[in-house]
Design a protein around this motif. Structure first.
Motif, mmCIF file in Angstrom:
data_model
loop_
_atom_site.group_PDB
_atom_site.id
_atom_site.type_symbol
_atom_site.label_atom_id
_atom_site.label_comp_id
_atom_site.label_asym_id
_atom_site.label_seq_id
_atom_site.Cartn_x
_atom_site.Cartn_y
_atom_site.Cartn_z
ATOM 1 N N GLU A 178 0.981 -1.253 0.037
ATOM 2 C CA GLU A 178 -0.062 0.073 0.021
ATOM 3 C C GLU A 178 1.056 1.307 0.002
ATOM 4 O O GLU A 178 0.965 1.882 1.155
ATOM 5 C CB GLU A 178 -0.988 -0.037 1.387
ATOM 6 C CG GLU A 178 -1.983 -1.019 1.350
ATOM 7 C CD GLU A 178 -2.674 -1.258 2.193
ATOM 8 O OE1 GLU A 178 -3.363 -0.248 2.750
ATOM 9 O OE2 GLU A 178 -2.743 -2.371 3.157
ATOM 10 N N VAL A 179 1.243 1.523 -1.200
ATOM 11 C CA VAL A 179 2.132 2.871 -1.329
ATOM 12 C C VAL A 179 1.576 3.624 -1.853
ATOM 13 O O VAL A 179 1.129 3.474 -3.204
ATOM 14 C CB VAL A 179 3.562 2.348 -1.974
ATOM 15 C CG1 VAL A 179 4.388 3.706 -2.060
ATOM 16 C CG2 VAL A 179 4.387 1.161 -1.243
ATOM 17 N N ASP A 180 1.349 5.058 -1.367
ATOM 18 C CA ASP A 180 0.683 6.437 -2.019
ATOM 19 C C ASP A 180 1.637 6.839 -2.576
ATOM 20 O O ASP A 180 2.180 7.658 -1.851
ATOM 21 C CB ASP A 180 -0.308 6.767 -0.942
ATOM 22 C CG ASP A 180 -1.112 7.901 -1.479
ATOM 23 O OD1 ASP A 180 -0.728 8.546 -2.737
ATOM 24 O OD2 ASP A 180 -2.178 8.256 -1.062
ATOM 25 N N GLY A 181 1.961 7.030 -3.947
ATOM 26 C CA GLY A 181 2.786 7.900 -4.470
ATOM 27 C C GLY A 181 2.686 9.502 -4.383
ATOM 28 O O GLY A 181 3.765 9.976 -4.046
ATOM 29 N N HIS A 182 1.496 9.656 -4.125
ATOM 30 C CA HIS A 182 0.984 11.206 -3.849
ATOM 31 C C HIS A 182 1.724 11.571 -2.414
ATOM 32 O O HIS A 182 1.960 12.730 -2.039
ATOM 33 C CB HIS A 182 -0.094 11.776 -3.869
ATOM 34 C CG HIS A 182 -0.654 12.927 -3.685
ATOM 35 N ND1 HIS A 182 -0.313 13.931 -4.447
ATOM 36 C CD2 HIS A 182 -1.542 13.427 -2.570
ATOM 37 C CE1 HIS A 182 -0.775 15.086 -4.038
ATOM 38 N NE2 HIS A 182 -1.475 14.788 -2.674
ATOM 39 N N ASP A 183 1.177 10.655 -1.600
ATOM 40 C CA ASP A 183 1.838 10.886 -0.104
ATOM 41 C C ASP A 183 3.254 10.859 0.180
ATOM 42 O O ASP A 183 3.838 11.752 0.624
ATOM 43 C CB ASP A 183 1.221 9.717 0.829
ATOM 44 C CG ASP A 183 1.787 9.656 2.210
ATOM 45 O OD1 ASP A 183 1.172 10.745 2.911
ATOM 46 O OD2 ASP A 183 2.771 9.070 2.346
ATOM 47 N N VAL A 184 3.932 9.995 -0.779
ATOM 48 C CA VAL A 184 5.452 10.031 -1.022
ATOM 49 C C VAL A 184 5.944 11.316 -1.336
ATOM 50 O O VAL A 184 6.761 11.975 -0.735
ATOM 51 C CB VAL A 184 6.003 8.996 -1.735
ATOM 52 C CG1 VAL A 184 7.385 9.092 -2.048
ATOM 53 C CG2 VAL A 184 5.794 7.374 -1.383
#
Length: 422
Positions: free
Chosen positions: A307-313
């Motif tokens: 569950e990796v959120d690119g926008h959060d990163v």
């Protein structure tokens, strides 16, 4: 001998969620078996017991602090949403870091002369990620007088026995780790090579204090990252000096060449604890280096979580890198009399590395033809694109160029003035 470039490999920022089939299958099967008790535990007491059992040692040292580890473990368990492989890697990593402390304390007890040493003078490469820091680090490692931290030393900083024997085993462990990374994240080396016998970032020494930005670069740990940014890290830097002394006791040199963007946030602590320090600050257009780093973080995080959120990163690291640049500049502008900084521009390092190196060595005896030849060979052995091409785009993370410009205004204005004066 020049290494051929592997231009057939193209790693796109939009592909950060892609994982090998076996990786997905193993995670799915492992999670299904959780009711049988197969989940890797991250209980602090269990981790410490495991480290003590592995080393046969008990003393973590008077400077060991529970709070950083407690904060990190809470954040990992409650926020990071790790998959089974991510839990397993995290547990093994924590046990190893605790084992490093246990073995270090035993060596300090048996060999008090380690901590009685004077730390070598330090050339500290700092600058944002993806600004040429790795290239500069590897070039400077070609000078035999320069002491660098090698990847196998970063993984196992302390000898596995009470002497330098066992080096081969430490190298073998690092080689296995390199192979595992290649299997879990094919193509990651096109973004950032992690070779077992190559120079590595010294932030991995700070990992042993459980006070570094490594976790937030590899996992979603917002509460830990927020706590860390607001916490005095002087103790962590003091412990890092102890590990550096242990390393130079094992393998001597004349000066340390250290490298990590982490230090941009703490040049005051570097200056306080490291003694004689010279900062080599690498610079690159922020709208180029920051998107590249965002992509690297996203590709790193999928090794630990589905569950990796690119926008959060992206939003986290755009703000964070702006903050790091601000902290570095504040120290520099408040201490102009120290004249500690050498500025290095990415394009110069890429196209005129010999000139950059001559400038660095100008006040240190200059460069002999033999040393210049060594630098040249090292550059040929590590060409850009050695492992493939990294193709990154901001739109893959739902942020814009203006987001980066907003958080880097102070730094960009400083660079413009620097170019005019230079």
């Amino acid at each position: 001998m020049t290494m051929a470039r592997n231009n057939n490999v193209i790693i796109k920022s939009s592909h950060y969620g892609h994982k090998p089939w076996w990786f997905r299958l193993l995670n799915k099967a492992w999670r299904t078996s959780y009711p049988l008790g197969t989940k890797s535990g991250l209980d602090k007491d269990s981790l410490i017991r495991a480290a003590r059992k592995a080393t046969g040692l008990q003393n973590l040292g008077r400077d060991f602090r529970d709070e950083p580890l407690d904060r990190l473990l809470y954040s990992i368990k409650e926020e990071a949403k790790l998959h089974p492989i991510g839990y397993f890697i995290s547990r093994e990593r924590m046990i190893n870091l605790l084992s490093i402390r246990l073995r270090a304390e035993e060596l300090f007890r048996r060999h008090p002369e380690i901590l009685e040493q004077k730390l070598y003078p330090v050339w500290m490469i700092l600058g944002l990620q993806r600004t040429g820091t790795t290239k500069l680090h590897r070039l400077l490692s070609a000078d035999e007088k320069n002491r660098v931290l090698l990847s196998w030393e970063a993984i196992n900083t302390v000898p596995l026995k009470d002497h330098t024997a066992g080096t081969d085993k430490r190298i073998a462990i690092a080689r296995t780790s390199e192979r595992a990374l290649r299997l879990m994240a094919p193509g990651f080396f096109a973004i950032h090579p992690v070779e077992h016998n190559a120079p590595e970032e010294d932030i991995l020494l700070l990992d042993a204090t459980f006070m570094s930005t490594t976790p937030e670069a590899t996992m979603h740990v917002p509460s830990y990252a927020e706590w860390l940014e607001k916490t005095d890290q002087s103790d962590a830097y003091a412990y890092m000096v102890k590990l550096l002394k242990l390393l130079q006791w094992q393998r001597p040199g004349r000066r340390w060449i250290l490298k990590s963007p982490h230090h941009l946030e703490f040049p005051d602590l570097v200056n306080k604890h490291f003694g004689e320090v010279r900062f080599l600050w690498t610079h690159r257009e922020v709208t180029e280096c920051i998107p590249s780093f965002i992509s690297m973080v996203a590709h790193s995080r999928v090794i630990f979580s589905n569950e990796v959120d690119g926008h959060d990163v992206a939003t986290h690291w755009i703000r964070k890198t702006g903050y790091m640049l601000q902290k570095g500049l504040e120290y520099r502008l408040k201490n102009p009399e120290r004249n500690q900084f050498t500025d290095i521009f990415y394009e110069d390092l890429k196209d005129q590395s010999s000139k950059v190196l001559k400038d660095i060595y100008h006040n240190n005896g200059g460069i002999t033809p033999e040393l210049l030849a060594r630098f040249s060979r090292t550059e040929q052995e590590n060409p850009m694109g050695k492992y493939g091409i990294h193709d990154y785009k901001l739109e893959d993370f739902r942020v814009t160029r203006e987001d980066i410009l907003e958080h880097t205004k102070m730094y960009r204005e400083f660079i413009e003035k620097l170019k005019i004066l230079g």
